[in-house]
Write a protein that holds these residues in place. Structure first.
Motif, PDB file in Angstrom:
ATOM      1  N   LEU A 126       0.818  -1.217   0.000  1.00 53.19           N
ATOM      2  CA  LEU A 126       0.000   0.000   0.000  1.00 53.19           C
ATOM      3  C   LEU A 126       0.852   1.268   0.000  1.00 53.19           C
ATOM      4  N   LEU A 127       2.005   1.208   0.652  1.00 56.47           N
ATOM      5  CA  LEU A 127       2.922   2.357   0.679  1.00 56.47           C
ATOM      6  C   LEU A 127       3.751   2.472  -0.596  1.00 56.47           C
ATOM      7  N   ARG A 128       3.777   1.380  -1.362  1.00 54.17           N
ATOM      8  CA  ARG A 128       4.617   1.305  -2.566  1.00 54.17           C
ATOM      9  C   ARG A 128       6.084   1.554  -2.214  1.00 54.17           C
ATOM     10  N   GLN A 129       6.484   0.940  -1.097  1.00 54.77           N
ATOM     11  CA  GLN A 129       7.857   1.019  -0.613  1.00 54.77           C
ATOM     12  C   GLN A 129       8.398  -0.400  -0.517  1.00 54.77           C
ATOM     13  N   PRO A 130       9.706  -0.572  -0.681  1.00 53.17           N
ATOM     14  CA  PRO A 130      10.296  -1.907  -0.536  1.00 53.17           C
ATOM     15  C   PRO A 130      10.021  -2.496   0.842  1.00 53.17           C
ATOM     16  N   LEU A 131       9.861  -3.812   0.875  1.00 56.01           N
ATOM     17  CA  LEU A 131       9.567  -4.512   2.120  1.00 56.01           C
ATOM     18  C   LEU A 131      10.625  -4.234   3.187  1.00 56.01           C
ATOM     19  N   GLY A 132      11.893  -4.182   2.809  1.00 56.12           N
ATOM     20  CA  GLY A 132      12.966  -3.915   3.769  1.00 56.12           C
ATOM     21  C   GLY A 132      12.823  -2.561   4.438  1.00 56.12           C
ATOM     22  N   VAL A 133      12.434  -1.561   3.676  1.00 51.88           N
ATOM     23  CA  VAL A 133      12.239  -0.208   4.215  1.00 51.88           C
ATOM     24  C   VAL A 133      11.082  -0.213   5.206  1.00 51.88           C
ATOM     25  N   VAL A 134       9.991  -0.848   4.830  1.00 50.91           N
ATOM     26  CA  VAL A 134       8.810  -0.879   5.694  1.00 50.91           C
ATOM     27  C   VAL A 134       9.101  -1.664   6.967  1.00 50.91           C
ATOM     28  N   ARG A 135       9.874  -2.743   6.858  1.00 47.77           N
ATOM     29  CA  ARG A 135      10.243  -3.501   8.063  1.00 47.77           C
ATOM     30  C   ARG A 135      11.029  -2.629   9.039  1.00 47.77           C
ATOM     31  N   VAL A 136      11.961  -1.831   8.530  1.00 49.13           N
ATOM     32  CA  VAL A 136      12.746  -0.947   9.399  1.00 49.13           C
ATOM     33  C   VAL A 136      11.832   0.072  10.073  1.00 49.13           C
ATOM     34  N   LEU A 137      10.937   0.687   9.303  1.00 43.16           N
ATOM     35  CA  LEU A 137      10.021   1.682   9.865  1.00 43.16           C
ATOM     36  C   LEU A 137       9.109   1.066  10.927  1.00 43.16           C
ATOM     37  N   ILE A 138       8.544  -0.098  10.616  1.00 43.67           N
ATOM     38  CA  ILE A 138       7.632  -0.748  11.549  1.00 43.67           C
ATOM     39  C   ILE A 138       8.372  -1.164  12.826  1.00 43.67           C
ATOM     40  N   ALA A 139       9.579  -1.668  12.693  1.00 45.46           N
ATOM     41  CA  ALA A 139      10.364  -2.048  13.876  1.00 45.46           C
ATOM     42  C   ALA A 139      10.651  -0.828  14.744  1.00 45.46           C
ATOM     43  N   ASP A 140      10.999   0.290  14.112  1.00 45.11           N
ATOM     44  CA  ASP A 140      11.246   1.525  14.866  1.00 45.11           C
ATOM     45  C   ASP A 140       9.978   1.988  15.581  1.00 45.11           C
ATOM     46  N   MET A 141       8.861   1.930  14.877  1.00 43.11           N
ATOM     47  CA  MET A 141       7.596   2.361  15.461  1.00 43.11           C
ATOM     48  C   MET A 141       7.183   1.451  16.615  1.00 43.11           C
ATOM     49  N   ALA A 142       7.411   0.151  16.472  1.00 46.54           N
ATOM     50  CA  ALA A 142       7.088  -0.789  17.549  1.00 46.54           C
ATOM     51  C   ALA A 142       7.946  -0.511  18.774  1.00 46.54           C
ATOM     52  N   ALA A 143       9.226  -0.202  18.559  1.00 42.80           N
ATOM     53  CA  ALA A 143      10.126   0.114  19.671  1.00 42.80           C
ATOM     54  C   ALA A 143       9.680   1.375  20.404  1.00 42.80           C
ATOM     55  N   GLU A 144       9.048   2.300  19.679  1.00 41.91           N
ATOM     56  CA  GLU A 144       8.557   3.546  20.278  1.00 41.91           C
ATOM     57  C   GLU A 144       7.145   3.403  20.850  1.00 41.91           C
ATOM     58  N   GLY A 145       6.536   2.243  20.671  1.00 38.75           N
ATOM     59  CA  GLY A 145       5.189   2.007  21.181  1.00 38.75           C
ATOM     60  C   GLY A 145       4.083   2.594  20.331  1.00 38.75           C
ATOM     61  N   LEU A 146       4.390   2.973  19.098  1.00 35.62           N
ATOM     62  CA  LEU A 146       3.385   3.564  18.221  1.00 35.62           C
ATOM     63  C   LEU A 146       2.490   2.520  17.570  1.00 35.62           C
ATOM     64  N   ILE A 147       3.010   1.310  17.383  1.00 30.98           N
ATOM     65  CA  ILE A 147       2.243   0.217  16.800  1.00 30.98           C
ATOM     66  C   ILE A 147       2.618  -1.070  17.512  1.00 30.98           C
ATOM     67  N   ARG A 148       1.834  -2.106  17.256  1.00 28.57           N
ATOM     68  CA  ARG A 148       2.130  -3.435  17.793  1.00 28.57           C
ATOM     69  C   ARG A 148       2.326  -4.387  16.622  1.00 28.57           C
ATOM     70  N   VAL A 149       3.312  -5.263  16.764  1.00 33.13           N
ATOM     71  CA  VAL A 149       3.564  -6.288  15.754  1.00 33.13           C
ATOM     72  C   VAL A 149       3.226  -7.627  16.384  1.00 33.13           C
ATOM     73  N   HIS A 150       2.367  -8.378  15.707  1.00 33.88           N
ATOM     74  CA  HIS A 150       1.920  -9.677  16.189  1.00 33.88           C
ATOM     75  C   HIS A 150       2.548 -10.750  15.310  1.00 33.88           C
ATOM     76  N   GLN A 151       3.504 -11.468  15.890  1.00 36.57           N
ATOM     77  CA  GLN A 151       4.192 -12.523  15.157  1.00 36.57           C
ATOM     78  C   GLN A 151       3.259 -13.719  14.974  1.00 36.57           C
ATOM     79  N   PRO A 152       3.345 -14.363  13.807  1.00 37.94           N
ATOM     80  CA  PRO A 152       2.532 -15.571  13.618  1.00 37.94           C
ATOM     81  C   PRO A 152       3.050 -16.695  14.515  1.00 37.94           C
ATOM     82  N   ALA A 153       2.133 -17.457  15.064  1.00 37.84           N
ATOM     83  CA  ALA A 153       2.505 -18.600  15.898  1.00 37.84           C
ATOM     84  C   ALA A 153       2.652 -19.815  14.996  1.00 37.84           C
ATOM     85  N   LEU A 154       3.857 -20.308  14.896  1.00 38.98           N
ATOM     86  CA  LEU A 154       4.098 -21.485  14.073  1.00 38.98           C
ATOM     87  C   LEU A 154       4.176 -22.714  14.960  1.00 38.98           C
TER      88      LEU A 154
END
Length: 118
Positions: A70-98
């Motif tokens: 949706l952002l039309r950004q590379p997956l690697g870039v979005v992963r870095v942004l999301i990880a930073d945001m999760a560290a700041e408490g702005l979003i939550r990342v829910h890992q799949p349970a394997l």
């Protein structure tokens, strides 16, 4: 002619040149907002435009891959942004349970549903 500001910024500039996220997570990991940010009146104007867009997208639970598309950004870039945001408490990342090497059926159904919406 007016261009979108995101098209003028190179992906590496958005992440400060970083290519690896602080937190490792799968591209099918789900992203959501913490309860305090789900309120529509929450002011997000103090964060970067990329963060603002991800926060808007995460108002619905979405996969990392879906946000990247949706952002039309590379997956690697979005992963870095999301990880930073999760560290700041702005979003939550829910890992799949394997379990024993097989993915969660609910997760696969949600990812398929998200892909169909695209």
């Amino acid at each position: 002619m007016r261009r979108k500001s995101s098209s003028l910024v190179r992906p590496y500039a958005v992440t400060g040149g970083r290519t690896a996220p602080r937190i490792k997570f799968a591209m099918e990991a789900l992203v959501s907002l913490p309860a305090e940010l789900t309120a529509a009146h929450q002011d997000i104007s103090l964060v970067s435009p990329e963060y603002q867009t991800i926060i808007q997208l995460a108002r619905q639970v979405r996969s990392v891959a879906e946000i990247s598309a949706l952002l039309r950004q590379p997956l690697g870039v979005v992963r870095v942004l999301i990880a930073d945001m999760a560290a700041e408490g702005l979003i939550r990342v829910h890992q799949p349970a394997l379990e024993s090497g097989s993915p969660d059926l609910n997760l696969l159904e949600r990812v398929l549903s998200g892909l169909r919406r695209l």
